[in-house]
Design an enzyme around this catalytic site. Structure first.
Site, PDB file in Angstrom:
ATOM      1  N   SER A   6      44.860  46.909  48.434  1.00 31.54           N
ATOM      2  CA  SER A   6      44.054  45.953  49.181  1.00 31.54           C
ATOM      3  C   SER A   6      44.069  46.284  50.666  1.00 31.54           C
ATOM      4  O   SER A   6      45.112  46.265  51.321  1.00 31.54           O
ATOM      5  CB  SER A   6      44.576  44.536  48.964  1.00 31.54           C
ATOM      6  OG  SER A   6      43.973  43.685  49.915  1.00 31.54           O
ATOM      7  N   HIS A  30      40.407  48.091  47.128  1.00 35.03           N
ATOM      8  CA  HIS A  30      40.170  46.654  46.988  1.00 35.03           C
ATOM      9  C   HIS A  30      39.832  46.048  48.354  1.00 35.03           C
ATOM     10  O   HIS A  30      40.587  46.190  49.315  1.00 35.03           O
ATOM     11  CB  HIS A  30      41.427  46.012  46.405  1.00 35.03           C
ATOM     12  CG  HIS A  30      41.269  44.582  46.017  1.00 35.03           C
ATOM     13  ND1 HIS A  30      40.695  44.181  44.818  1.00 35.03           N
ATOM     14  CD2 HIS A  30      41.623  43.437  46.646  1.00 35.03           C
ATOM     15  CE1 HIS A  30      40.712  42.864  44.740  1.00 35.03           C
ATOM     16  NE2 HIS A  30      41.266  42.381  45.848  1.00 35.03           N
ATOM     17  N   ASP A  32      38.855  42.537  50.250  1.00 36.37           N
ATOM     18  CA  ASP A  32      38.891  41.082  50.123  1.00 36.37           C
ATOM     19  C   ASP A  32      37.974  40.428  51.135  1.00 36.37           C
ATOM     20  O   ASP A  32      38.258  40.431  52.337  1.00 36.37           O
ATOM     21  CB  ASP A  32      40.329  40.593  50.374  1.00 36.37           C
ATOM     22  CG  ASP A  32      41.254  40.976  49.232  1.00 36.37           C
ATOM     23  OD1 ASP A  32      40.993  40.549  48.099  1.00 36.37           O
ATOM     24  OD2 ASP A  32      42.234  41.710  49.485  1.00 36.37           O
ATOM     25  N   MET A  34      36.603  37.036  52.566  1.00 34.04           N
ATOM     26  CA  MET A  34      36.939  35.599  52.603  1.00 34.04           C
ATOM     27  C   MET A  34      36.056  34.922  53.638  1.00 34.04           C
ATOM     28  O   MET A  34      35.866  35.456  54.728  1.00 34.04           O
ATOM     29  CB  MET A  34      38.399  35.415  53.026  1.00 34.04           C
ATOM     30  CG  MET A  34      39.387  36.139  52.146  1.00 34.04           C
ATOM     31  SD  MET A  34      41.061  35.876  52.794  1.00 34.04           S
ATOM     32  CE  MET A  34      41.985  36.947  51.684  1.00 34.04           C
ATOM     33  N   HIS A  63      36.219  41.978  46.231  1.00 38.21           N
ATOM     34  CA  HIS A  63      36.684  40.691  45.703  1.00 38.21           C
ATOM     35  C   HIS A  63      36.113  39.605  46.608  1.00 38.21           C
ATOM     36  O   HIS A  63      36.577  39.424  47.729  1.00 38.21           O
ATOM     37  CB  HIS A  63      38.222  40.715  45.704  1.00 38.21           C
ATOM     38  CG  HIS A  63      38.866  39.431  45.281  1.00 38.21           C
ATOM     39  ND1 HIS A  63      40.220  39.196  45.441  1.00 38.21           N
ATOM     40  CD2 HIS A  63      38.364  38.318  44.699  1.00 38.21           C
ATOM     41  CE1 HIS A  63      40.523  37.997  44.972  1.00 38.21           C
ATOM     42  NE2 HIS A  63      39.410  37.439  44.524  1.00 38.21           N
ATOM     43  N   MET A  65      35.742  36.075  47.881  1.00 36.54           N
ATOM     44  CA  MET A  65      36.342  34.732  47.935  1.00 36.54           C
ATOM     45  C   MET A  65      35.462  33.909  48.864  1.00 36.54           C
ATOM     46  O   MET A  65      35.848  33.558  49.980  1.00 36.54           O
ATOM     47  CB  MET A  65      37.787  34.827  48.446  1.00 36.54           C
ATOM     48  CG  MET A  65      38.736  35.382  47.391  1.00 36.54           C
ATOM     49  SD  MET A  65      40.260  36.001  48.108  1.00 36.54           S
ATOM     50  CE  MET A  65      39.747  37.650  48.524  1.00 36.54           C
ATOM     51  N   MET A 135      44.374  36.126  39.364  1.00 33.14           N
ATOM     52  CA  MET A 135      45.147  36.001  40.606  1.00 33.14           C
ATOM     53  C   MET A 135      46.591  35.638  40.262  1.00 33.14           C
ATOM     54  O   MET A 135      46.840  34.716  39.490  1.00 33.14           O
ATOM     55  CB  MET A 135      44.552  34.916  41.508  1.00 33.14           C
ATOM     56  CG  MET A 135      43.190  35.233  42.118  1.00 33.14           C
ATOM     57  SD  MET A 135      43.109  36.743  43.101  1.00 33.14           S
ATOM     58  CE  MET A 135      44.334  36.413  44.379  1.00 33.14           C
ATOM     59  N   ASP A 173      46.141  40.504  40.932  1.00 31.08           N
ATOM     60  CA  ASP A 173      46.055  40.553  42.397  1.00 31.08           C
ATOM     61  C   ASP A 173      46.975  39.515  43.018  1.00 31.08           C
ATOM     62  O   ASP A 173      46.783  38.315  42.814  1.00 31.08           O
ATOM     63  CB  ASP A 173      44.580  40.279  42.773  1.00 31.08           C
ATOM     64  CG  ASP A 173      44.305  40.389  44.259  1.00 31.08           C
ATOM     65  OD1 ASP A 173      45.232  40.714  45.030  1.00 31.08           O
ATOM     66  OD2 ASP A 173      43.145  40.138  44.649  1.00 31.08           O
TER      67      ASP A 173
HETATM   68  C1  DX5 Z   1      44.636  37.518  48.376  1.00 31.21           C
HETATM   69  C2  DX5 Z   1      43.872  38.784  48.126  1.00 31.21           C
HETATM   70  C3  DX5 Z   1      44.742  39.916  47.761  1.00 31.21           C
HETATM   71  C4  DX5 Z   1      45.772  40.298  48.791  1.00 31.21           C
HETATM   72  C5  DX5 Z   1      46.939  40.900  48.064  1.00 31.21           C
HETATM   73  O1  DX5 Z   1      43.742  36.460  48.446  1.00 31.21           O
HETATM   74  O2  DX5 Z   1      42.951  38.608  47.071  1.00 31.21           O
HETATM   75  O3  DX5 Z   1      43.969  41.049  47.375  1.00 31.21           O
HETATM   76  O4  DX5 Z   1      45.293  41.196  49.744  1.00 31.21           O
HETATM   77  O5  DX5 Z   1      47.941  41.129  48.977  1.00 31.21           O
HETATM   78  P1  DX5 Z   1      49.465  41.300  48.546  1.00 31.21           P
HETATM   79  O6  DX5 Z   1      49.541  42.503  47.653  1.00 31.21           O
HETATM   80  O7  DX5 Z   1      50.139  41.489  49.849  1.00 31.21           O
HETATM   81  O8  DX5 Z   1      49.876  40.047  47.831  1.00 31.21           O
HETATM   82 ZN    ZN Z   2      41.933  40.426  46.295  1.00 36.59          ZN
END
Ligand code: DX5
Ligand code: ZN
Length: 214
Positions: A6, A30, A32, A34, A63, A65, A135, A173
């Site tokens: 990520s 990956h 993310d 948000m 991903h 969110m 998750m 994840d």
């Molecule tokens: C959290 C993200 C993850 C995050 C994982 O909302 O979806 O992808 O970056 O990070 P770690 O591996 O540090 O938990």
């Molecule tokens: Zn993620």
């Protein structure tokens, strides 16, 4: 086992070398996204995704969110994303339609759930998704602690997929690292997302290899 590090945990002042490292060592990258509404945090958007797309030589695994994830599918396809996942809890009414749209745009479609959504809610979508994103922390932040009950949720979904002879992958994840990678593999996970455990490691490439070997 595929490893999708990520980027959220990367050094944003040196994205060029971080992406070069991931292009060598990772299976997927990956990303993310948000929006500060679906989750209480804002990460990055298209300016970063477009820049990453120019240099990444591994599949981009986005991903979402965000509320209204379907607003972004076409743009993600145009910039060259390979995999797109969105959350069922933001999209109950049109999840099947969204999965169909992602696939029609030539991308792999993923359906994600947070830890408080019963895993059975995914079952109606078996056959309609290329992967399921379970998750193992609540979406929104990197660096959280892995929730152990995730293992049973993955195993339950894997059994349902096997019953249907569905080769869909299970991606996990949140809080994933060397300590739980083998257990996740045994439970039936096929893609490990890892942020902190890769980027906080003194040797990120070795950390990726260790996860893959699990
Ligand atoms: C959290 C993200 C993850 C995050 C994982 O909302 O979806 O992808 O970056 O990070 P770690 O591996 O540090 O938990
Ligand atoms: Zn993620």
């Amino acid at each position: 086992m595929l490893v999708s590090p990520s980027l959220l945990a990367a050094d944003f002042l040196h994205l060029d070398s971080e992406i070069a490292m991931l292009s060598r060592a990772a299976d997927w990258i990956h990303l993310d996204v948000m929006d500060g509404t679906f989750v209480p945090n804002i990460s990055f958007g298209f300016s970063v995704l477009d820049a990453v797309a120019k240099v990444a030589s591994k599949p981009m695994d986005v991903h979402l969110m965000t509320v209204h994830p379907e607003r972004w599918f076409e743009r993600l396809a145009s910039l060259g994303a390979s995999c797109v996942s969105f959350h069922l809890e933001e999209n109950y009414d049109r999840a099947a339609e969204s999965l169909y749209e992602i696939r029609s745009l030539g991308m792999k479609a993923g359906l994600a759930i947070n830890p408080d959504i019963p895993v059975e809610k995914l079952y109606p979508y078996i056959g309609k998704a290329d992967f399921f994103l379970i998750m193992s922390v609540f979406a929104g932040f990197g660096g959280q602690k892995f929730i152990p009950a995730t293992l049973d949720r993955i195993a339950a979904l894997r059994r349902e997929l096997d019953k249907a002879s569905d080769p869909a992958l299970i991606e996990v994840d949140g809080g994933v690292g060397e300590s739980n990678a083998a257990l996740l593999h045994e439970a039936g996970a096929g893609v490990l997302v890892a942020g902190s455990s890769v980027f906080k490691s003194p040797d990120p490439e070795a950390a990726i290899r260790a996860l893959r070997a699990a």
